[in-house]
Design a protein around this motif. Sequence first.
Motif, PDB file in Angstrom:
ATOM      1  N   MET A   1       0.840  -1.179   0.000  1.00 25.26           N
ATOM      2  CA  MET A   1       0.000   0.000   0.000  1.00 25.26           C
ATOM      3  C   MET A   1       0.885   1.242   0.000  1.00 25.26           C
ATOM      4  SD  MET A   1      -2.793   1.427   2.648  1.00 25.26           S
ATOM      5  CE  MET A   1      -3.863   0.144   2.163  1.00 25.26           C
ATOM      6  N   ASN A   2       0.556   2.159  -0.860  1.00 23.05           N
ATOM      7  CA  ASN A   2       1.323   3.389  -0.977  1.00 23.05           C
ATOM      8  C   ASN A   2       0.491   4.539  -0.403  1.00 23.05           C
ATOM      9  OD1 ASN A   2       3.211   5.285  -1.627  1.00 23.05           O
ATOM     10  ND2 ASN A   2       2.819   5.239  -3.829  1.00 23.05           N
ATOM     11  N   ILE A   3       0.836   4.970   0.812  1.00 21.35           N
ATOM     12  CA  ILE A   3       0.106   6.054   1.483  1.00 21.35           C
ATOM     13  C   ILE A   3       1.023   7.263   1.568  1.00 21.35           C
ATOM     14  CG2 ILE A   3      -1.028   6.797   3.599  1.00 21.35           C
ATOM     15  CD1 ILE A   3      -1.523   3.807   4.187  1.00 21.35           C
TER      16      ILE A   3
ATOM     17  N   VAL B   1      -2.947  16.987   9.005  1.00 21.06           N
ATOM     18  CA  VAL B   1      -2.430  16.264   7.844  1.00 21.06           C
ATOM     19  C   VAL B   1      -3.493  15.327   7.288  1.00 21.06           C
ATOM     20  CG1 VAL B   1      -0.007  16.381   8.561  1.00 21.06           C
ATOM     21  CG2 VAL B   1      -1.399  14.428   9.277  1.00 21.06           C
ATOM     22  N   ILE B   2      -3.328  15.016   6.004  1.00 24.01           N
ATOM     23  CA  ILE B   2      -4.236  14.105   5.308  1.00 24.01           C
ATOM     24  C   ILE B   2      -3.415  12.966   4.714  1.00 24.01           C
ATOM     25  CG2 ILE B   2      -5.835  13.854   3.359  1.00 24.01           C
ATOM     26  CD1 ILE B   2      -6.669  16.732   3.789  1.00 24.01           C
ATOM     27  N   ALA B   3      -3.938  11.751   4.843  1.00 23.43           N
ATOM     28  CA  ALA B   3      -3.344  10.578   4.200  1.00 23.43           C
ATOM     29  C   ALA B   3      -4.063  10.360   2.873  1.00 23.43           C
ATOM     30  CB  ALA B   3      -3.490   9.353   5.093  1.00 23.43           C
ATOM     31  N   TYR B   4      -3.275  10.110   1.839  1.00 23.14           N
ATOM     32  CA  TYR B   4      -3.807   9.855   0.507  1.00 23.14           C
ATOM     33  C   TYR B   4      -3.368   8.473   0.046  1.00 23.14           C
ATOM     34  CZ  TYR B   4      -4.647  14.888   0.188  1.00 23.14           C
ATOM     35  OH  TYR B   4      -5.092  16.163   0.404  1.00 23.14           O
TER      36      TYR B   4
ATOM     37  N   HIS C   1      -1.347   4.601  11.309  1.00 23.85           N
ATOM     38  CA  HIS C   1       0.094   4.653  11.606  1.00 23.85           C
ATOM     39  C   HIS C   1       0.785   5.697  10.727  1.00 23.85           C
ATOM     40  CE1 HIS C   1      -0.354   1.184  14.182  1.00 23.85           C
ATOM     41  NE2 HIS C   1      -0.946   0.543  13.201  1.00 23.85           N
ATOM     42  N   ALA C   2       0.383   5.726   9.446  1.00 19.85           N
ATOM     43  CA  ALA C   2       0.949   6.727   8.530  1.00 19.85           C
ATOM     44  C   ALA C   2       0.553   8.138   8.967  1.00 19.85           C
ATOM     45  CB  ALA C   2       0.477   6.460   7.099  1.00 19.85           C
ATOM     46  N   LEU C   3      -0.673   8.296   9.453  1.00 18.89           N
ATOM     47  CA  LEU C   3      -1.126   9.612   9.913  1.00 18.89           C
ATOM     48  C   LEU C   3      -0.332  10.078  11.132  1.00 18.89           C
ATOM     49  CD1 LEU C   3      -4.959   9.181   9.467  1.00 18.89           C
ATOM     50  CD2 LEU C   3      -3.558  10.960   8.372  1.00 18.89           C
ATOM     51  N   ILE C   4      -0.082   9.181  12.077  1.00 25.28           N
ATOM     52  CA  ILE C   4       0.707   9.560  13.250  1.00 25.28           C
ATOM     53  C   ILE C   4       2.107   9.982  12.820  1.00 25.28           C
ATOM     54  CG2 ILE C   4       1.781   8.704  15.375  1.00 25.28           C
ATOM     55  CD1 ILE C   4      -0.756   6.923  15.730  1.00 25.28           C
ATOM     56  N   ALA C   5       2.738   9.186  11.961  1.00 24.89           N
ATOM     57  CA  ALA C   5       4.077   9.536  11.473  1.00 24.89           C
ATOM     58  C   ALA C   5       4.050  10.857  10.707  1.00 24.89           C
ATOM     59  CB  ALA C   5       4.630   8.415  10.586  1.00 24.89           C
ATOM     60  N   GLY C   6       3.014  11.070   9.919  1.00 27.48           N
ATOM     61  CA  GLY C   6       2.894  12.307   9.162  1.00 27.48           C
ATOM     62  C   GLY C   6       2.689  13.517  10.051  1.00 27.48           C
TER      63      GLY C   6
ATOM     64  N   ASN D   1      -0.925   2.296  19.550  1.00 22.34           N
ATOM     65  CA  ASN D   1      -0.492   2.855  18.263  1.00 22.34           C
ATOM     66  C   ASN D   1       0.538   3.968  18.453  1.00 22.34           C
ATOM     67  OD1 ASN D   1      -2.136   1.072  16.957  1.00 22.34           O
ATOM     68  ND2 ASN D   1      -3.732   2.574  16.484  1.00 22.34           N
ATOM     69  N   PHE D   2       0.377   4.740  19.511  1.00 20.58           N
ATOM     70  CA  PHE D   2       1.354   5.795  19.785  1.00 20.58           C
ATOM     71  C   PHE D   2       2.658   5.206  20.328  1.00 20.58           C
ATOM     72  CE2 PHE D   2      -2.517   8.174  19.365  1.00 20.58           C
ATOM     73  CZ  PHE D   2      -2.097   9.259  18.610  1.00 20.58           C
ATOM     74  N   GLU D   3       2.550   4.149  21.113  1.00 23.53           N
ATOM     75  CA  GLU D   3       3.767   3.472  21.581  1.00 23.53           C
ATOM     76  C   GLU D   3       4.557   2.933  20.397  1.00 23.53           C
ATOM     77  OE1 GLU D   3       2.376   2.050  26.041  1.00 23.53           O
ATOM     78  OE2 GLU D   3       2.027   0.680  24.345  1.00 23.53           O
ATOM     79  N   ARG D   4       3.872   2.337  19.429  1.00 22.25           N
ATOM     80  CA  ARG D   4       4.533   1.833  18.216  1.00 22.25           C
ATOM     81  C   ARG D   4       5.249   2.948  17.461  1.00 22.25           C
ATOM     82  NH1 ARG D   4      -0.459  -1.334  16.091  1.00 22.25           N
ATOM     83  NH2 ARG D   4      -0.428  -3.064  17.535  1.00 22.25           N
TER      84      ARG D   4
END
Length: 191
Positions: free
Chosen positions: A1-3, A64-67, A119-124, A161-164
Amino acid sequence: MNIAVRPASVYEDVRTLVGPKSPGANVCWCLSYRIPAKLNKELRGPARGEYVAELCRAEPPPGVIAYEGGEPVGWAAAAPRSVTSFARSRSIPHVDDLPVWSLWCIRVRLGHRGKGVSHALIAGAVAFARDRGAPAIEAYPLDSGGDTVDLTMAYAGIRKNFERAGFSHAADTTSVLAGHPRVLMRLDLRG
């Protein structure tokens, strides 16, 4: 998956993720923690969307927005804590005097859940805050202890999820959401 995760500067994409199905409906628009309570009560219907449109044109944008394949599939609200209601919260403590950022809402569209979007949203959101000079970022997720969480109330995120993502437990809170205590998780962005 490409997010891909980008700043939420495209109003139509924010509207797709947090706006109402009917333009005149009163939904949160992810403003409840962002603006003073009085203004939150005064903004009704289309005025809420207009306010969010202004936020999308400002710096920093409202989050932020994930696409996925160019389609907006997820949202995360992030801003300096000083401009949110968390700055005055009696239930979410201040750990210290650092000008931290808050990450308080994560939303993934139906049909895109379970694919790593949150997970991508948290990182973003972490990158978004770091790029704007934040020394740390905080979140106030549910500590569900592994119990199932009602998806409508899971917007605050789940502790694991935040711990990860590298966040550490910084403080307990007196806030409870959907029957679960919320904890203050923090990630230091210095260094």
